[in-house]
Design a protein around this motif. Structure first.
Motif, mmCIF file in Angstrom:
data_model
loop_
_atom_site.group_PDB
_atom_site.id
_atom_site.type_symbol
_atom_site.label_atom_id
_atom_site.label_comp_id
_atom_site.label_asym_id
_atom_site.label_seq_id
_atom_site.Cartn_x
_atom_site.Cartn_y
_atom_site.Cartn_z
ATOM 1 N N UNK A 1 0.811 -1.218 0.000
ATOM 2 C CA UNK A 1 0.000 0.000 0.000
ATOM 3 C C UNK A 1 0.848 1.274 0.000
ATOM 4 N N UNK A 2 1.895 1.383 0.864
ATOM 5 C CA UNK A 2 2.714 2.607 0.838
ATOM 6 C C UNK A 2 3.356 2.863 -0.522
ATOM 7 N N UNK A 3 3.815 1.791 -1.177
ATOM 8 C CA UNK A 3 4.437 1.944 -2.492
ATOM 9 C C UNK A 3 3.415 2.401 -3.530
ATOM 10 N N UNK A 4 2.206 1.880 -3.440
ATOM 11 C CA UNK A 4 1.153 2.294 -4.375
ATOM 12 C C UNK A 4 0.796 3.764 -4.153
ATOM 13 N N UNK A 5 0.713 4.160 -2.869
ATOM 14 C CA UNK A 5 0.410 5.572 -2.559
ATOM 15 C C UNK A 5 1.467 6.501 -3.135
ATOM 16 N N UNK A 6 2.737 6.095 -3.083
ATOM 17 C CA UNK A 6 3.836 6.946 -3.542
ATOM 18 C C UNK A 6 4.140 6.797 -5.033
ATOM 19 N N UNK A 7 3.475 5.878 -5.700
ATOM 20 C CA UNK A 7 3.716 5.677 -7.133
ATOM 21 C C UNK A 7 3.117 6.819 -7.952
ATOM 22 N N UNK A 8 3.491 6.865 -9.230
ATOM 23 C CA UNK A 8 2.940 7.892 -10.122
ATOM 24 C C UNK A 8 1.426 7.765 -10.215
ATOM 25 N N UNK A 9 0.938 6.518 -10.268
ATOM 26 C CA UNK A 9 -0.506 6.281 -10.308
ATOM 27 C C UNK A 9 -1.171 6.815 -9.049
ATOM 28 N N UNK A 10 -0.601 6.464 -7.884
ATOM 29 C CA UNK A 10 -1.181 6.881 -6.609
ATOM 30 C C UNK A 10 -1.204 8.390 -6.441
ATOM 31 N N UNK A 11 -0.132 9.044 -6.834
ATOM 32 C CA UNK A 11 -0.064 10.502 -6.684
ATOM 33 C C UNK A 11 -0.996 11.201 -7.673
ATOM 34 N N UNK A 12 -1.092 10.667 -8.888
ATOM 35 C CA UNK A 12 -1.942 11.305 -9.896
ATOM 36 C C UNK A 12 -3.421 11.213 -9.521
ATOM 37 N N UNK A 13 -3.834 10.032 -9.012
ATOM 38 C CA UNK A 13 -5.246 9.819 -8.691
ATOM 39 C C UNK A 13 -5.569 10.052 -7.210
ATOM 40 N N UNK A 14 -4.585 10.527 -6.423
ATOM 41 C CA UNK A 14 -4.780 10.769 -4.990
ATOM 42 C C UNK A 14 -5.248 9.504 -4.261
ATOM 43 N N UNK A 15 -4.638 8.386 -4.608
ATOM 44 C CA UNK A 15 -4.977 7.114 -3.967
ATOM 45 C C UNK A 15 -4.404 7.106 -2.554
ATOM 46 N N UNK A 16 -5.174 6.587 -1.606
ATOM 47 C CA UNK A 16 -4.718 6.624 -0.208
ATOM 48 C C UNK A 16 -5.145 5.364 0.535
ATOM 49 N N UNK A 17 -4.497 5.165 1.674
ATOM 50 C CA UNK A 17 -4.848 4.061 2.577
ATOM 51 C C UNK A 17 -5.128 4.649 3.950
#
Length: 223
Positions: free
Chosen positions: A179-195
């Motif tokens: 989850x932390x890696x997904x949050x910090x990925x380009x995808x996560x940052x672009x779509x504001x994905x969070x846990x």
């Protein structure tokens, strides 16, 4: 030129006996999985973008793929009423509707029990009073409307329960470390994905932070 038989898209093609009020009600109940998928998870991604919710949806998709594989392998026919329902060209074991709803009910219950990202004050009450009765009603509706036998809906419910519990364990004991890696990925940052799994009460957390943000000058909207 040869004419091939026509087949309808069965997403909302649910039939019931004319004048049967209970059948009419249960026909709508049997569409609950569609409403959850199109309304619940799509709106969740648009407005919340929680990783728990995203992996919840991924689990349901995987569950439905497993259902299709089993149906094509077992090839158990639907009940005789399938002729009236124009459903004899598809297999009935296990019931995908029952499997979907029991997967959903188990996952929601486990999320609530583990207090992972609660968004309701009484989320456990919602699970007990609304989600589980709706799962049972959906199972009953498939038998009442003639789409499945009792054995087929119970098989779907059992498989959904096992897959729901198993996927919850996989997500929260194996995949959550990503989850932390997904949050910090380009995808996560672009779509504001969070846990927000670590927050005991997301509703209260967001409420208090929204009130605090109003007092902070950097959060003021520039009209």
């Amino acid at each position: 030129m040869s004419h091939h038989p026509l087949k309808a898209v069965t997403l909302t093609h649910v039939r019931y006996r004319k004048g049967d009020q209970l059948g009419h009600f249960l026909a709508w109940v049997s569409l609950v999985p569609v409403f959850i998928s199109l309304g619940g998870f799509i709106s969740h991604f648009i407005f919340r973008r929680e990783l728990q919710g995203m992996f919840f949806a991924i689990g349901l998709i995987i569950s439905q793929f497993i259902n299709e594989i089993i149906k094509k392998s077992v090839q158990q026919a639907r009940p005789e009423t399938c002729a009236l329902l124009e459903m004899c060209d598809s297999h009935g074991w296990p019931s995908s509707h029952s499997q979907y709803m029991f997967f959903f009910a188990v996952y929601v219950t486990l999320l609530t029990y583990k207090r992972l990202g609660l968004i309701f004050r009484n989320q456990l009450l919602v699970a007990v009073v609304l989600v589980w009765p709706m799962a049972v009603l959906t199972m009953y509706s498939r038998v009442y409307l003639g789409y499945h036998t009792v054995a087929q809906v119970f098989a779907g419910a059992a498989l959904g329960t096992v897959l729901g519990g198993g996927w919850f364990w996989i997500v929260n004991n194996v995949l959550s470390c990503l989850f932390p890696a997904i949050e910090e990925s380009a995808f996560g940052r672009f779509f504001y994905v969070k846990d927000t799994s670590h927050i005991p009460n997301v509703l209260r957390f967001e409420y208090e932070n929204a009130r605090s943000a109003k007092k902070h000058p950097s959060y003021k909207r520039a009209d």
